[in-house]
Design an enzyme around this catalytic site. Structure first.
Site, PDB file in Angstrom:
ATOM      1  N   ARG A   1       6.611 127.267  -3.296  1.00  0.00           N
ATOM      2  CA  ARG A   1       5.452 127.677  -2.468  1.00  0.00           C
ATOM      3  C   ARG A   1       4.356 128.415  -3.551  1.00  0.00           C
ATOM      4  NH1 ARG A   1       4.232 130.161   3.433  1.00  0.00           N
ATOM      5  NH2 ARG A   1       4.681 128.041   3.960  1.00  0.00           N
TER       6      ARG A   1
ATOM      7  N   HIS B   1       0.112 120.933   2.508  1.00  0.00           N
ATOM      8  CA  HIS B   1       1.441 121.561   3.079  1.00  0.00           C
ATOM      9  C   HIS B   1       2.311 120.145   3.569  1.00  0.00           C
ATOM     10  CE1 HIS B   1       4.054 124.346   4.679  1.00  0.00           C
ATOM     11  NE2 HIS B   1       3.259 124.917   5.449  1.00  0.00           N
TER      12      HIS B   1
ATOM     13  N   GLN C   1       4.905 120.666   6.437  1.00  0.00           N
ATOM     14  CA  GLN C   1       4.479 121.001   7.603  1.00  0.00           C
ATOM     15  C   GLN C   1       4.044 119.616   8.313  1.00  0.00           C
ATOM     16  OE1 GLN C   1       3.643 124.061   9.135  1.00  0.00           O
ATOM     17  NE2 GLN C   1       3.409 122.955  11.048  1.00  0.00           N
TER      18      GLN C   1
ATOM     19  N   ASP D   1      -5.863 126.154  12.507  1.00  0.00           N
ATOM     20  CA  ASP D   1      -4.916 126.891  11.291  1.00  0.00           C
ATOM     21  C   ASP D   1      -5.947 127.971  11.159  1.00  0.00           C
ATOM     22  OD1 ASP D   1      -3.063 127.927   9.460  1.00  0.00           O
ATOM     23  OD2 ASP D   1      -4.017 126.663   7.909  1.00  0.00           O
TER      24      ASP D   1
ATOM     25  N   CYS E   1      -0.039 125.440  13.069  1.00  0.00           N
ATOM     26  CA  CYS E   1       1.116 125.739  12.133  1.00  0.00           C
ATOM     27  C   CYS E   1       1.790 127.109  12.086  1.00  0.00           C
ATOM     28  CB  CYS E   1       0.603 125.223  10.828  1.00  0.00           C
ATOM     29  SG  CYS E   1      -0.732 126.227  10.167  1.00  0.00           S
TER      30      CYS E   1
ATOM     31  N   ARG F   1      10.118 121.951  12.162  1.00  0.00           N
ATOM     32  CA  ARG F   1      10.037 122.188  10.742  1.00  0.00           C
ATOM     33  C   ARG F   1      11.514 121.937  10.394  1.00  0.00           C
ATOM     34  NH1 ARG F   1       6.219 125.008   8.182  1.00  0.00           N
ATOM     35  NH2 ARG F   1       7.342 124.034   6.216  1.00  0.00           N
TER      36      ARG F   1
HETATM   37  N1  NVA Z   1      -3.520 127.335   5.651  1.00  0.00           N
HETATM   38  C1  NVA Z   1      -2.520 128.468   5.665  1.00  0.00           C
HETATM   39  C2  NVA Z   1      -1.354 127.994   6.275  1.00  0.00           C
HETATM   40  C3  NVA Z   1      -0.310 128.921   6.284  1.00  0.00           C
HETATM   41  C4  NVA Z   1       1.124 128.131   6.924  1.00  0.00           C
HETATM   42  C5  NVA Z   1      -2.466 129.171   4.308  1.00  0.00           C
HETATM   43  O1  NVA Z   1      -2.354 128.583   3.308  1.00  0.00           O
HETATM   44  O2  NVA Z   1      -2.223 130.469   4.109  1.00  0.00           O
HETATM   45  N1   CP Z   2       3.443 127.205   9.025  1.00  0.00           N
HETATM   46  C1   CP Z   2       4.220 127.838   7.964  1.00  0.00           C
HETATM   47  O1   CP Z   2       4.053 127.366   6.715  1.00  0.00           O
HETATM   48  O2   CP Z   2       4.800 129.086   8.092  1.00  0.00           O
HETATM   49  P1   CP Z   2       5.060 130.065   7.177  1.00  0.00           P
HETATM   50  O3   CP Z   2       3.826 130.555   6.229  1.00  0.00           O
HETATM   51  O4   CP Z   2       5.521 131.290   8.120  1.00  0.00           O
HETATM   52  O5   CP Z   2       6.200 129.475   6.383  1.00  0.00           O
END
Ligand code: NVA
Ligand code: CP
Length: 307
Positions: free
Chosen positions: A106, A133, A136, A227, A267, A295
């Site tokens: 990540r 993502h 997800q 989101d 999500c 997930r």
């Molecule tokens: N769009 C959000 C998703 C978190 C799971 C982010 O990137 O922070």
């Molecule tokens: N939806 C998701 O990716 O959640 P986290 O940021 O908690 O991993």
């Protein structure tokens, strides 16, 4: 019982790293994992987790997925490993390839993920970047399939920021031929190269719609998704975006013209009363916590097909 297959691509950096047939297979396998109707094991395999951003669901679901498959995970904290001190990706990638069997990463830039993939001899999984993502989205479409069985004539409306989650929904929608409508404030449209890639795949190009009007986007929709307005790394834009996204909150008024059997997805994590109200999250239409659970099942399926 499904016969295990290996994906044609070594990595899962993007939703487009799988074909439509592989996508459908992963969803079927994920369902089998959920129903405890599969006996695939990854005994002694090691998944390395490199998270340069916070995570609850992705991190824990990968850890539990590997545990259930008989393997293990190593959670590499960038701050206590040499990654945070700036060791080049090409060195980290080659060393970790000699210890681990797969890495889930990540990070911010998709190009860093691609650099990892270039130098690794093991599969690399995108556990979220600023661009996509894809893990997800596997769980999202699994949740949609659980509800509606097949994707024919399904309308998925995403209301909010044209962000990583929206991008992956667009690409998956293209792979599965699902109508995807994105409603976002002007200036917050999804990445144009993602949109162009999706349009190259869609047989019926009118199935992808980008609009600045959430009300028309939600009309007749089967799935309404949102989101956060400000993603991780955009903390300094939060105040400005909260103003720009006024009118894009998913509340009971916005969803009243959706299909009568419409479901709500998010999500998570969510900011209640910003992108979605508490009432909608807790409503009977919400499948948000099934989506979070999925997930785990989707990633068990993905891992089984990668290593
Ligand atoms: N769009 C959000 C998703 C978190 C799971 C982010 O990137 O922070
Ligand atoms: N939806 C998701 O990716 O959640 P986290 O940021 O908690 O991993």
């Amino acid at each position: 019982m499904l016969n295990p297959i290996k994906l044609a691509n070594k990595n899962f950096l993007s939703s487009l790293d799988i074909t439509t047939e592989e996508f459908i297979y992963i969803l079927e396998l994920a369902k089998n994992f959920k129903n405890k109707d599969v006996d695939i094991k990854l005994k002694d395999k090691v998944l390395g987790l490199i998270f340069n951003k916070s995570s609850t669901r992705t991190r824990v679901s990968f850890q539990v997925a590997m545990s259930r498959l008989g393997g293990t995970t190593i959670d590499l904290d960038p701050n206590t490993s040499q990654i945070g001190r700036g060791e080049p990706i090409k060195d980290t990638a080659r060393v970790l390839s000699r210890f681990c069997d797969v890495l889930a990463i990540r990070t911010f830039n998709q190009s860093d993920l691609e650099e990892f993939a270039k130098w690794s001899s093991i599969p690399i999984i995108n556990a979220l970047t600023d661009l996509e993502h894809p893990c997800q989205a596997l769980a999202d479409f699994m949740t949609i399939q659980e509800e509606f069985v097949d994707f024919k004539n399904i309308v998925l409306t995403f209301v909010g920021d044209g962000n990583n989650v929206a991008n992956s929904l667009i690409l998956c929608g293209a792979l599965l031929g699902v109508e995807v409508r994105i409603a976002c404030p002007s200036g917050y449209e999804p990445n144009s190269s993602i949109v162009n890639k999706a349009l190259e795949i869609y047989e019926n190009k009118s199935l992808l719609k980008i609009t600045n009007d959430p009300n028309t986007a939600v009309y007749g929709a089967n799935v309404i998704y949102t989101d956060v307005w400000s993603s991780m790394g955009e903390e300094n834009k939060k105040e400005e975006k909260d103003k720009e996204f006024d009118g894009f909150t998913i509340d009971s008024n916005l969803i009243k013209n959706a299909d009568r059997d419409a479901i709500i997805l998010h999500c998570l994590p969510a900011y209640r009363s910003k992108e979605i109200t508490d009432e909608v999250i807790e409503s009977k239409r919400s499948r948000i916590f099934d989506q979070a659970e999925n997930r785990l099942h989707a990633q068990q399926a993905l891992l089984s097909c990668l290593i």
